[in-house]
Write an enzyme that holds these catalytic residues in place. Sequence first.
Site, mmCIF file in Angstrom:
data_model
loop_
_atom_site.group_PDB
_atom_site.id
_atom_site.type_symbol
_atom_site.label_atom_id
_atom_site.label_comp_id
_atom_site.label_asym_id
_atom_site.label_seq_id
_atom_site.Cartn_x
_atom_site.Cartn_y
_atom_site.Cartn_z
ATOM 1 N N LYS A 9 0.850 -1.201 0.000
ATOM 2 C CA LYS A 9 0.000 0.000 0.000
ATOM 3 C C LYS A 9 0.879 1.241 0.000
ATOM 4 O O LYS A 9 2.048 1.195 0.429
ATOM 5 C CB LYS A 9 -0.930 0.016 1.228
ATOM 6 N N PRO A 92 9.712 -3.820 -0.855
ATOM 7 C CA PRO A 92 10.842 -3.429 -0.007
ATOM 8 C C PRO A 92 10.470 -3.480 1.485
ATOM 9 O O PRO A 92 9.323 -3.196 1.851
ATOM 10 C CB PRO A 92 11.124 -1.982 -0.455
ATOM 11 N N GLY A 100 5.033 -6.372 5.517
ATOM 12 C CA GLY A 100 4.774 -7.431 6.508
ATOM 13 C C GLY A 100 3.277 -7.618 6.729
ATOM 14 O O GLY A 100 2.772 -8.744 6.741
ATOM 15 N N ASP A 134 -2.146 -2.427 10.550
ATOM 16 C CA ASP A 134 -2.421 -2.278 9.114
ATOM 17 C C ASP A 134 -2.979 -3.558 8.478
ATOM 18 O O ASP A 134 -3.338 -3.562 7.300
ATOM 19 C CB ASP A 134 -1.133 -1.904 8.353
HETATM 20 P P1 ATP Z 1 4.336 -0.298 7.816
HETATM 21 O O1 ATP Z 1 4.157 0.553 6.596
HETATM 22 O O2 ATP Z 1 3.110 -1.147 8.147
HETATM 23 O O3 ATP Z 1 4.911 0.401 8.999
HETATM 24 P P2 ATP Z 1 6.764 -1.245 6.755
HETATM 25 O O4 ATP Z 1 6.565 -1.387 5.288
HETATM 26 O O5 ATP Z 1 7.417 0.024 7.206
HETATM 27 O O6 ATP Z 1 5.382 -1.416 7.454
HETATM 28 P P3 ATP Z 1 7.636 -3.976 6.965
HETATM 29 O O7 ATP Z 1 8.208 -4.213 5.610
HETATM 30 O O8 ATP Z 1 6.310 -4.562 7.231
HETATM 31 O O9 ATP Z 1 7.623 -2.419 7.307
HETATM 32 O O10 ATP Z 1 8.733 -4.481 8.021
HETATM 33 C C1 ATP Z 1 8.780 -4.060 9.355
HETATM 34 C C2 ATP Z 1 9.614 -5.055 10.163
HETATM 35 O O11 ATP Z 1 8.900 -6.288 10.260
HETATM 36 C C3 ATP Z 1 10.960 -5.370 9.551
HETATM 37 O O12 ATP Z 1 11.943 -5.001 10.472
HETATM 38 C C4 ATP Z 1 10.969 -6.866 9.316
HETATM 39 O O13 ATP Z 1 12.157 -7.482 9.757
HETATM 40 C C5 ATP Z 1 9.792 -7.409 10.138
HETATM 41 N N1 ATP Z 1 9.048 -8.496 9.435
HETATM 42 C C6 ATP Z 1 8.515 -9.578 9.996
HETATM 43 N N2 ATP Z 1 7.872 -10.337 9.087
HETATM 44 C C7 ATP Z 1 7.985 -9.712 7.912
HETATM 45 C C8 ATP Z 1 7.504 -10.000 6.595
HETATM 46 N N3 ATP Z 1 6.796 -11.090 6.308
HETATM 47 N N4 ATP Z 1 7.780 -9.105 5.631
HETATM 48 C C9 ATP Z 1 8.471 -7.969 5.924
HETATM 49 N N5 ATP Z 1 8.956 -7.665 7.131
HETATM 50 C C10 ATP Z 1 8.713 -8.528 8.139
#
Ligand code: ATP
Length: 281
Positions: A9, A92, A100, A134
Amino acid sequence: MISLEAHAKINLSLDVLNKRDDGYHNLRMIMQTVQLHDTISIEKIPSGVEIDCVASYVPNNSSNIACKAAEAMISKYNLNAGVRIKIDKRIPVAAGLAGGSADAAAVIKGINTLFNLGISQNELMETGSTIGADVPYCIMGGTALAEGKGEELTSISLLKDVPILIVKPRIGVSTAWVYKNLNLDKIVDRPNTEALISAIQNRDISFIAQNMRNVLESVTVIKHPIIKKIKKNLLEEGAIGSMMSGSGPSVFGIFDDKNKAISAYNKIKKSKNECILTFTI
Ligand code: ATP
């Protein structure tokens, strides 16, 4: 065995209203699903939850959020079996794109289908909210207003097929760090969420592009000034608006024409930053 797309998203707006007693913030954000996705496959095994996810900075063990989602479904519905989950990661990581949460949402939906549970989307979203703020949105997808911690959702008419160029500097940002460093009294440039919702309903892409606001941007920019440079670069290369997504560091540009987005992609991909051309869905 079942295979699903777990979509990223972007935020078309992000406002933080106040801090709650439980430590979370009350938010008001417009969320938009894009075509960029991880691919998740899930198969039944006799017991337990196994994960196969080979990607930098993503745990390949039970602390992967996809495992937590599977465990929640298995225990809530007393499933008499386990699952093996394979994640082909393209979103990414720690980028503000809810990678995640998207994986967790796909696992919840996938287990519902694989085990023929017939659970309603609302109930799946309730389970999702126990995994991450989320996750309910990622289960629902599309264009939506997210309030509360992000789990109170109202659909907005879909804003499909808008070219989006995502540029992610090769740094990760901790969401917790950004909220800790946000000074609510110093927010000056809040989004006009109502006006943006009307613009989405009227498919007024140019108003949306010019009026997107993310109050977390100023916090992340202080630590990572490259975000400001990327925003400027996207505008120079033809984007009609650019903004940081979530807590960053991903920045995206909105384009009013696919060919302009492709030509910007061809230029920006030569930089050191990760560059992804995608479309809203
Ligand atoms: P948001 O926008 O919801 O804050 P994000 O995109 O900033 O999320 P993610 O990519 O979801 O962040 O990753 C956040 C943390 O979650 C990372 O430090 C990662 O190590 C951990 N993590 C655990 N499981 C997963 C997964 N399946 N995919 C990505 N990251 C994961």
